[in-house]
Design an enzyme around this catalytic site. Structure first.
Site, PDB file in Angstrom:
ATOM      1  N   ASP A 236       0.873  -1.163   0.000  1.00  0.00           N
ATOM      2  CA  ASP A 236       0.000   0.000   0.000  1.00  0.00           C
ATOM      3  C   ASP A 236       0.923   1.230   0.000  1.00  0.00           C
ATOM      4  OD1 ASP A 236      -2.062   1.783   0.006  1.00  0.00           O
ATOM      5  OD2 ASP A 236      -3.124   0.897   1.711  1.00  0.00           O
TER       6      ASP A 236
HETATM    7  C1  BGC Z   1      -4.939   3.379  -0.060  1.00  0.00           C
HETATM    8  C2  BGC Z   1      -4.969   2.377  -1.202  1.00  0.00           C
HETATM    9  C3  BGC Z   1      -4.714   3.089  -2.513  1.00  0.00           C
HETATM   10  C4  BGC Z   1      -3.401   3.828  -2.430  1.00  0.00           C
HETATM   11  C5  BGC Z   1      -3.051   4.570  -3.702  1.00  0.00           C
HETATM   12  C6  BGC Z   1      -3.704   4.248  -0.089  1.00  0.00           C
HETATM   13  O1  BGC Z   1      -3.827   5.308   0.816  1.00  0.00           O
HETATM   14  O2  BGC Z   1      -5.019   2.688   1.174  1.00  0.00           O
HETATM   15  O3  BGC Z   1      -6.198   1.701  -1.232  1.00  0.00           O
HETATM   16  O4  BGC Z   1      -4.725   2.174  -3.580  1.00  0.00           O
HETATM   17  O5  BGC Z   1      -3.468   4.777  -1.371  1.00  0.00           O
HETATM   18  O6  BGC Z   1      -3.889   5.661  -3.884  1.00  0.00           O
END
Ligand code: BGC
Length: 815
Positions: A236
């Site tokens: 993530d």
């Molecule tokens: C989120 C993810 C997301 C990523 C990219 C993170 O803060 O938890 O679900 O894909 O950001 O935007």
């Protein structure tokens, strides 16, 4: 092991991957595993590898820029998709998203989100499918299949245990082996087995003491070892925090870049003997395999050579919305509305609809059909009135209606470097996503400037959101100059999407244009791991007296045949980065519904929220329709359903409580960094039944516009056949649900659990048969001693019905 369908092409891809890997030195390999910017991996022309592009997900494909200049189809929220209880519909959604991804040059969609509705307080509840692992796995499987049939990869996320947002970067979720396997890992396992995803995203949080990006056991032993996952594992965003821990833990790619724990630090760790080059090779192999699958590695045939037939995004968005709406109450056939009736529509969200949830799931649709737009188009002239009644938000929001704005970027000397059009007062430029000609080296100020033509006369408030130094001017008069410092928010999302600050008020006249300007001083970002500018220019129109607004809506309701009230949550209630504190509707919306219902017995309430809210007046109104975040075509779909062109097709994918106090699992706040999943196997309806508590509406509930008689249930081997008859006057679709209930249980288990479901259609008076395969897993538990699945032999009741609370037929089987 997951089966790969096309073994010859797989072999060719594997050969191309091995050949490419063999040509790379350690530094290049380490570089490939590290994001080169917010959304991409580096291209390596020397081995014929293109740059892999990733994008959120899950209700649309935003692309690599946070801007409305490049719009995306916005589908209904994941809760809505799950409410259709139709994996095939999810698959069609996936195909559309693949088409959107291809149009935007995106190879990997950062979706689906398959964490569970452990508690309705979870901030990203709207972004997850269900409280039930089986339903989540089925919907997620359809979705992943659809996206990948379009030649685009997925990252099933967030592996695992990211079921709430409080302290999400650090929280240690303590989950015992049975609930971990039987609930939280189960959707991931089902999707790996049935849809063969090309990617997974590891979560921010820890599970049982180990950070998920470093969780060798869950990633390498369970996901890859036991389940045979052969895709890539991406962190993530900003979750990867340890070079040696992550590479040993099976993390392939650290995002975003350019500064990550991989790249140079990874090559150095291998040279120093702190990391194993074989682990680096394994990660590179996974990335190259993904590149081969999506057609980015020369010499390797992509999995999908010809994209499937084009999908009409607008039509599909409307179809999913209609299929997702859940009619939970419909007294005396209040809906559909008889023809020729006059309608008084109320609620600010009826005009300014909230069509999607906040945070990284945000996309910018080309158009939004509000309930007011939808009903205006569908009803004859003069049949519809609208009054605001109550606004869910009395806070300032990014300036949009009536504003024409642009961003002017200047260097320290005041020379203009470049300009960009702004769809609203929200500036969110991440990484290299800057207007043409602008770079962080020389960028000193950004001025959001343009004109504002007010919709109403009165006192208009202006303000800011974001951190840093600002100067705000309206109509040539300086309103505020100052600095906003970081508060005690732990999550950056809170700082950027959190509380707005009012900076001043100005009396303005309807229709008279004024100049506006917000000057922002860009902070020094030399040492920042991620370069970005995020701030907003905010506005709030004149606020009228709340009692007056409600009285106006009640008067309009009294004068009409039917009243329709749209109630909603806001971005400050449901979004990423924080959990909810309560389940109340914000503002005076409850007062509005009560006043309208008192004025007109034929009051229909439409709930525009991604997850459960308390509806304290629910037994005082004629009908309640749960509309989720319905996507860009929501208002058109709503008109179809209210007026009876289509029935509302949804069934609850999550138990809907009457009040928060009744909810069995509400704890989302870690203590000393730990969050105990002390309820074990008992979340959702499993927990409600154990507690002997009764919700407002049970899991599975939803009415539609016809009636069904359940005539027979026959279970032979693992096949159940349920015959039902449409006893109403309209054609309809029924979601036949099967639950397994152990009689005389030997293992600690819930009273019943969802074991299968199928949607069937029938005309008035006709019968239809649902044929449902009961999966072996429905009769197994995770044996903690043996560390494996174990059948639990015994007598089970198979129960067929319309919801956990409305079971119509039973059959007893010995398993
Ligand atoms: C989120 C993810 C997301 C990523 C990219 C993170 O803060 O938890 O679900 O894909 O950001 O935007």
């Amino acid at each position: 092991m997951a089966e790969t369908p096309d073994t010859q092409a797989d072999r060719t891809r594997d050969e191309a991957v091995e050949a490419a890997l063999g040509k790379l030195d350690l530094d290049t390999k380490a570089r490939l595993l590290s994001g080169q910017d917010m959304w991409t991996l580096p291209a390596l022309p020397e081995i014929g590898l293109g740059s892999l592009v990733m994008s959120d997900g899950p209700i649309g494909v935003r692309g690599v820029r946070w801007t409305a200049d490049d719009p995306s189809v916005a589908l209904p929220s994941p809760t809505a998709l799950a409410a259709a209880w139709d994996p095939e519909l999810a698959r069609r959604a996936g195909r559309l998203l693949a088409q959107e991804a291809r149009r935007k040059g995106v190879h990997v969609l950062l979706a689906p989100t398959v964490n569970l509705h452990r508690s309705p307080l979870g901030g990203r509840h709207f972004e997850c499918y269900s409280e039930d692992p089986y339903l989540t796995g089925r919907i997620g499987t359809g979705y992943v299949k659809g996206v990948q049939e379009g030649g685009v990869g997925t990252t099933v996320k967030h592996f695992v245990g990211n079921d709430a947002e409080t302290d999400r970067f650090t929280v240690d979720n303590r989950i015992a082996p049975r609930p971990l396997r039987e609930l939280y890992l189960a959707p991931f396992e089902a999707i790996v087995e049935n849809a063969h995803p090309w990617g997974i995203m590891t979560a921010y949080n820890q599970v049982n003491g180990t950070t998920m990006t470093e969780h060798r056991h869950l990633v390498n032993e369970v996901l890859r070892g036991e389940w045979g996952f052969d895709g890539f594992n991406v962190s993530d965003w900003m979750a990867a925090r340890s070079t040696t821990g992550d590479i040993a833990g099976g993390l392939d790619v650290a995002m975003p870049g350019p500064q990550t724990v991989y790249g140079e630090p990874l090559a150095a760790a291998v040279r120093a003997g702190r990391a194993d080059e074989a682990d680096v090779d394994a990660a590179v192999r996974n990335v190259l395999r993904l590149a081969a699958r999506v057609g980015l590695l020369e010499g390797a045939p992509p999995v999908v050579a010809e994209p499937p037939a084009a999908v009409d995004g607008q039509a599909l968005a409307a179809e999913i919305a209609r299929r997702s709406f859940v009619l939970v109450r419909n007294e005396n056939g209040a809906l559909p509305l008889p023809a020729g009736r006059t309608v008084a529509l109320a609620g600010a969200a009826a005009r300014d609809a909230r069509v999607l949830g906040g945070g990284s799931a945000t996309v910018f649709p080309e158009r939004v059909v509000s309930p007011l737009d939808g009903l205006t188009a569908a009803l004859p002239d003069g049949a519809l009135t609208f009054s605001v009644g109550a606004d869910p938000s009395d806070e300032l929001t990014p300036a949009d209606k009536g504003f024409t704005l642009r961003a002017v970027c200047r260097d320290a000397e005041g020379t203009v470097l470049g300009e960009g059009a702004l769809p609203s007062g929200q500036v969110q430029w991440i990484g290299d996503d800057l207007p043409a000609g602008v770079s962080y080296d020389t960028l000193a100020t950004i001025e959001v400037t343009g004109t504002f033509v007010p919709r109403e006369s009165g006192e208009h408030a202006f303000g800011t959101r974001g951190l840093g130094a600002f100067a705000l001017t309206v109509g040539g008069t300086p309103l505020w100059t100052g600095v906003q410092e970081m508060g005690d928010e732990a999550d950056p999302f809170e700082a950027f999407f959190g509380a707005p600050s009012e900076r001043g008020r100005v009396l303005l006249t309807e229709g008279e244009s004024v100049e506006v300007s917000l000057l922002y001083h860009v902070p020094d970002m030399t040492a920042a791991p991620l370069k970005a500018v995020m701030f907003s220019f905010l506005h709030l129109g004149p606020q009228r007296d709340g009692d007056e607004l409600i009285a106006e809506a009640a008067a309009a309701a009294r004068a009409a045949d039917t009243a329709v009230v749209v109630v909603a949550t806001t971005e400050r209630v449901e979004s990423e980065g924080f959990d909810r504190r309560d389940l109340r509707l914000p503002g005076r919306q409850d007062d509005l519904v009560r006043a309208v219902a008192a004025a007109n017995p034929h009051t229909v309430v439409v709930v525009n929220a991604g997850s459960p809210v308390e509806l304290p007046w629910r037994d005082e109104v004629a009908a309640v329709l749960l509309g989720w975040f319905p996507g860009q075509e929501g208002g058109a779909a709503l008109a179809d359903v209210l007026l009876g062109a289509a029935e509302p097709g949804g069934r609850l994918p999550t138990t809907w409580p009457a009040v928060l106090g009744d909810v069995p699992v509400t704890d989302v706040t870690p203590v000393d960094g730990r969050l105990e999943y002390g309820e074990g196997l008992f979340i959702g309806y499993r927990a409600w039944e154990k507690a002997g508590a009764v919700p407002a509406y049970w899991f599975g509930h939803g009415l539609g516009y016809t009636d069904w008689a359940y005539e027979s249930l026959d279970v032979t081997g693992s096949t159940a056949r349920v015959r039902i008859r449409n006893t109403g006057t309209r054609p309809g679709r029924e979601v036949v649900q099967l639950y397994a209930a152990p009689l005389a249980d030997k293992a600690e288990r819930p009273a019943r659990w969802l074991a299968g479901f199928a949607g069937v259609e029938a005309g008035p008076g006709e019968t239809a048969e649902a044929v449902i395969e009961l999966p072996a897993r429905a009769f197994e538990v995770w044996d903690e001693q043996a560390g494996s699945w174990a059948q639990v032999p015994g007598v089970y009741e198979i129960q067929a019905g319309r919801s956990v609370g409305d079971l119509r037929l039973t059959a007893t089987i010995v398993h």
